[in-house]
Design a protein around this motif. Sequence first.
Motif, PDB file in Angstrom:
ATOM      1  N   TYR A 105       0.835  -1.207   0.000  1.00  0.00           N
ATOM      2  CA  TYR A 105       0.000   0.000   0.000  1.00  0.00           C
ATOM      3  C   TYR A 105       0.865   1.251   0.000  1.00  0.00           C
ATOM      4  O   TYR A 105       0.337   2.349   0.048  1.00  0.00           O
ATOM      5  N   LEU A 106       2.186   1.056  -0.001  1.00  0.00           N
ATOM      6  CA  LEU A 106       3.075   2.211  -0.069  1.00  0.00           C
ATOM      7  C   LEU A 106       4.269   1.907  -0.963  1.00  0.00           C
ATOM      8  O   LEU A 106       4.606   0.745  -1.215  1.00  0.00           O
ATOM      9  N   THR A 107       4.850   2.987  -1.434  1.00  0.00           N
ATOM     10  CA  THR A 107       6.073   2.904  -2.242  1.00  0.00           C
ATOM     11  C   THR A 107       7.071   3.902  -1.664  1.00  0.00           C
ATOM     12  O   THR A 107       6.677   4.936  -1.119  1.00  0.00           O
ATOM     13  N   TYR A 108       8.363   3.565  -1.782  1.00  0.00           N
ATOM     14  CA  TYR A 108       9.411   4.412  -1.204  1.00  0.00           C
ATOM     15  C   TYR A 108      10.076   5.258  -2.278  1.00  0.00           C
ATOM     16  O   TYR A 108      10.314   4.765  -3.389  1.00  0.00           O
ATOM     17  N   LYS A 109      10.412   6.468  -1.890  1.00  0.00           N
ATOM     18  CA  LYS A 109      11.156   7.327  -2.828  1.00  0.00           C
ATOM     19  C   LYS A 109      12.531   6.743  -3.120  1.00  0.00           C
ATOM     20  O   LYS A 109      13.105   6.972  -4.175  1.00  0.00           O
ATOM     21  N   ASP A 110      13.076   5.967  -2.173  1.00  0.00           N
ATOM     22  CA  ASP A 110      14.431   5.420  -2.338  1.00  0.00           C
ATOM     23  C   ASP A 110      14.499   4.272  -3.351  1.00  0.00           C
ATOM     24  O   ASP A 110      15.595   3.901  -3.785  1.00  0.00           O
ATOM     25  N   SER A 111      13.364   3.672  -3.687  1.00  0.00           N
ATOM     26  CA  SER A 111      13.392   2.518  -4.600  1.00  0.00           C
ATOM     27  C   SER A 111      13.947   2.934  -5.959  1.00  0.00           C
ATOM     28  O   SER A 111      13.582   3.991  -6.490  1.00  0.00           O
ATOM     29  N   VAL A 165      -3.494  -6.626  -6.533  1.00  0.00           N
ATOM     30  CA  VAL A 165      -3.785  -5.597  -5.521  1.00  0.00           C
ATOM     31  C   VAL A 165      -2.752  -4.466  -5.616  1.00  0.00           C
ATOM     32  O   VAL A 165      -3.103  -3.276  -5.661  1.00  0.00           O
ATOM     33  N   SER A 166      -1.482  -4.823  -5.671  1.00  0.00           N
ATOM     34  CA  SER A 166      -0.435  -3.800  -5.745  1.00  0.00           C
ATOM     35  C   SER A 166      -0.512  -3.030  -7.060  1.00  0.00           C
ATOM     36  O   SER A 166      -0.221  -1.832  -7.103  1.00  0.00           O
ATOM     37  N   SER A 167      -0.904  -3.710  -8.140  1.00  0.00           N
ATOM     38  CA  SER A 167      -0.962  -3.023  -9.439  1.00  0.00           C
ATOM     39  C   SER A 167      -2.014  -1.914  -9.417  1.00  0.00           C
ATOM     40  O   SER A 167      -1.809  -0.840  -9.989  1.00  0.00           O
ATOM     41  N   VAL A 168      -3.123  -2.184  -8.769  1.00  0.00           N
ATOM     42  CA  VAL A 168      -4.161  -1.142  -8.650  1.00  0.00           C
ATOM     43  C   VAL A 168      -3.672  -0.026  -7.732  1.00  0.00           C
ATOM     44  O   VAL A 168      -3.801   1.165  -8.046  1.00  0.00           O
ATOM     45  N   ASN A 169      -3.075  -0.409  -6.612  1.00  0.00           N
ATOM     46  CA  ASN A 169      -2.652   0.606  -5.632  1.00  0.00           C
ATOM     47  C   ASN A 169      -1.535   1.500  -6.165  1.00  0.00           C
ATOM     48  O   ASN A 169      -1.451   2.661  -5.792  1.00  0.00           O
ATOM     49  N   HIS A 170      -0.673   0.916  -7.017  1.00  0.00           N
ATOM     50  CA  HIS A 170       0.492   1.686  -7.449  1.00  0.00           C
ATOM     51  C   HIS A 170       0.465   2.043  -8.940  1.00  0.00           C
ATOM     52  O   HIS A 170       1.388   2.685  -9.436  1.00  0.00           O
ATOM     53  N   GLY A 171      -0.577   1.583  -9.631  1.00  0.00           N
ATOM     54  CA  GLY A 171      -0.736   2.006 -11.020  1.00  0.00           C
ATOM     55  C   GLY A 171       0.221   1.379 -12.006  1.00  0.00           C
ATOM     56  O   GLY A 171       0.676   2.041 -12.938  1.00  0.00           O
ATOM     57  N   PHE A 172       0.553   0.087 -11.802  1.00  0.00           N
ATOM     58  CA  PHE A 172       1.363  -0.585 -12.830  1.00  0.00           C
ATOM     59  C   PHE A 172       0.547  -1.677 -13.512  1.00  0.00           C
ATOM     60  O   PHE A 172      -0.534  -2.055 -13.033  1.00  0.00           O
ATOM     61  N   ASP A 173       1.082  -2.180 -14.601  1.00  0.00           N
ATOM     62  CA  ASP A 173       0.400  -3.218 -15.374  1.00  0.00           C
ATOM     63  C   ASP A 173       0.769  -4.590 -14.779  1.00  0.00           C
ATOM     64  O   ASP A 173       1.943  -4.976 -14.812  1.00  0.00           O
ATOM     65  N   TRP A 176       9.697  10.094   2.913  1.00  0.00           N
ATOM     66  CA  TRP A 176      10.125   8.709   2.684  1.00  0.00           C
ATOM     67  C   TRP A 176       9.284   8.009   1.619  1.00  0.00           C
ATOM     68  O   TRP A 176       9.733   7.056   1.010  1.00  0.00           O
ATOM     69  N   PHE A 177       8.032   8.448   1.481  1.00  0.00           N
ATOM     70  CA  PHE A 177       7.071   7.679   0.694  1.00  0.00           C
ATOM     71  C   PHE A 177       6.753   8.404  -0.612  1.00  0.00           C
ATOM     72  O   PHE A 177       6.647   9.634  -0.656  1.00  0.00           O
ATOM     73  N   ALA A 178       6.577   7.595  -1.660  1.00  0.00           N
ATOM     74  CA  ALA A 178       6.436   8.174  -2.989  1.00  0.00           C
ATOM     75  C   ALA A 178       5.008   8.620  -3.287  1.00  0.00           C
ATOM     76  O   ALA A 178       4.790   9.489  -4.133  1.00  0.00           O
ATOM     77  N   GLY A 179       4.040   8.049  -2.603  1.00  0.00           N
ATOM     78  CA  GLY A 179       2.660   8.291  -3.005  1.00  0.00           C
ATOM     79  C   GLY A 179       2.394   7.589  -4.322  1.00  0.00           C
ATOM     80  O   GLY A 179       3.310   7.049  -4.950  1.00  0.00           O
ATOM     81  N   GLY A 180       1.146   7.591  -4.723  1.00  0.00           N
ATOM     82  CA  GLY A 180       0.844   6.854  -5.953  1.00  0.00           C
ATOM     83  C   GLY A 180      -0.433   7.342  -6.580  1.00  0.00           C
ATOM     84  O   GLY A 180      -0.932   8.430  -6.250  1.00  0.00           O
ATOM     85  N   VAL A 181      -0.972   6.507  -7.464  1.00  0.00           N
ATOM     86  CA  VAL A 181      -2.157   6.910  -8.223  1.00  0.00           C
ATOM     87  C   VAL A 181      -3.404   6.955  -7.349  1.00  0.00           C
ATOM     88  O   VAL A 181      -4.369   7.640  -7.670  1.00  0.00           O
ATOM     89  N   VAL A 182      -3.398   6.217  -6.254  1.00  0.00           N
ATOM     90  CA  VAL A 182      -4.590   6.148  -5.412  1.00  0.00           C
ATOM     91  C   VAL A 182      -4.404   6.922  -4.116  1.00  0.00           C
ATOM     92  O   VAL A 182      -5.307   7.651  -3.676  1.00  0.00           O
TER      93      VAL A 182
END
Lengths: 252, 247
Positions: free
Chosen positions: A117-123, A151-159, B24-30
């Motif tokens: 449900y989250l993504t890091y700027k450091d990735s 689930v992650s694809s919807v949350n983060h907008g990837f295919d 720390w967190f990138a945020g996203g489409v949702v």
Amino acid sequence: MDWFELLAENFMVEGGSPLHYLDRIVAAYPCVLHGVSMSLGGDENPEHSDQLEALIRRVQPPWFSDHLCFTGSAHANVHDLLPLPYTDQVRDHVVERIKRVQDRFEIPFAVENVSSYLTYKDSVVPEWEFLADVAERADCALLLDVNNIFVSSVNHGFDPYVYLAAVPADRVVQIHLAGHETRPEGYRIDTHDHPVCEEVWELYAAAIRKIGSVSTLIEWDGQIPSFARLQQEADSARSVRDQALEAARASS
Amino acid sequence: MLPADWRARMAEIVRGAEDPDASWFAGGVVLGPLDQIGVYRDQYRLRLGDAVRDELPGFCALVDDAERIDELVFAYLAAHPSQSYTLNRIADAFPAFLATQDVPQAWLEMVALDRAVMDGFEAAEGHTIRPEQLATTPRLRLQPHVRLLRLQHDVHRFRSAVISDEPLPELAEQAVCLVVFRRALKMRHLEVPPSCLAVLEAIGEGAALGDALSEAVAAGADPSVLQERLGDWFRLFAERDLVEATR
């Protein structure tokens, strides 16, 4: 039912009802172990490792698995599968942890992708590249959770099909399917308390076409329905798998 | 390597002990960055709050005030973050925590009973001893699943009603000596006379049989009652599988 997956930490106890029933299930069915507390992104917990070793000796599964995540710190275990920053430094740490796990337990170890449900700027790379890189460098198996990809694809907008394309098919020993929930804010959350949704069935069919026939488990551990309903869901998985295999054969 | 201090800060953020750092967190489409970490913070409260309450069914029913229960549960989690790999141990320190709070004695006793039942449920299997073996066994110990409680309220009757979904009785103030034990995979309890509990307590402390009786007398057990009832009690200990031979 063809086989069972046992949540390892539920059976890391001294005795009583959990071990009584464990022994009966293991005697009657093939079983694999699936853990939630190895925290591959963190430090090894020696007590956990000792308990797991005892359980592996007791169950003698063909493989065992845990997640590509961390669960907190030595001071505070938050009992969640927290995603990792996808960096070289983290990758190297996880690979070393997996190698030590494989050296110690001497049976195949599979790493599972988590829902996040989250993504890091450091990735610096997407999750699918990180997962494939870790598997290659650690020379480990994969437990591919198709619902988690969706689930992650919807949350983060990837295919999700881009993710699937990057998965090294020859390393996948098991697939997870599950239901999830859509929250009012629009994100999906992996709840294991719903039927598998149509998009996940389609992604599963694509996974089978790519990987071939592989042991598939439906995780339904919240608001658990009747056994007949569970069996119906397993039958659906068999049907989707068989059709996907037939389609793969026809196109080859 | 994933730095330990970074992991520690993430754990503190997730459990609400530290404010999240949006950078720390990138945020996203949702979800935006803070909403992303907010999902994990919400899940932490739901998951661990439920886990603690599940370990304390008698206590929750006795308090019967969701707001007060949450206040205590989350104060407990803030003071005692989980350091175990398993949620099954999440409430281990709750009795000690509750003893530092201004709460009725019956709540403390109910929590002690809840913990005794949960501990015993997953305790190791001991070696059953037959009644006829007692006479030739120099030293006994309690089975791993046995817990001994001295109570000032009949919280065990209240808890039994909670577990069996029966109408809840009024709590009565009365001295109760309770043995909590496992039999046929189920947790049970047994009221015993104070002298009988004193004997079990001495056995639990590792005393040899002769010493256990002396210690029970020193702890207030009536010697004449001991003499009269001891045979019955030891048969009971064997029948209910409360003791085993030391090896």
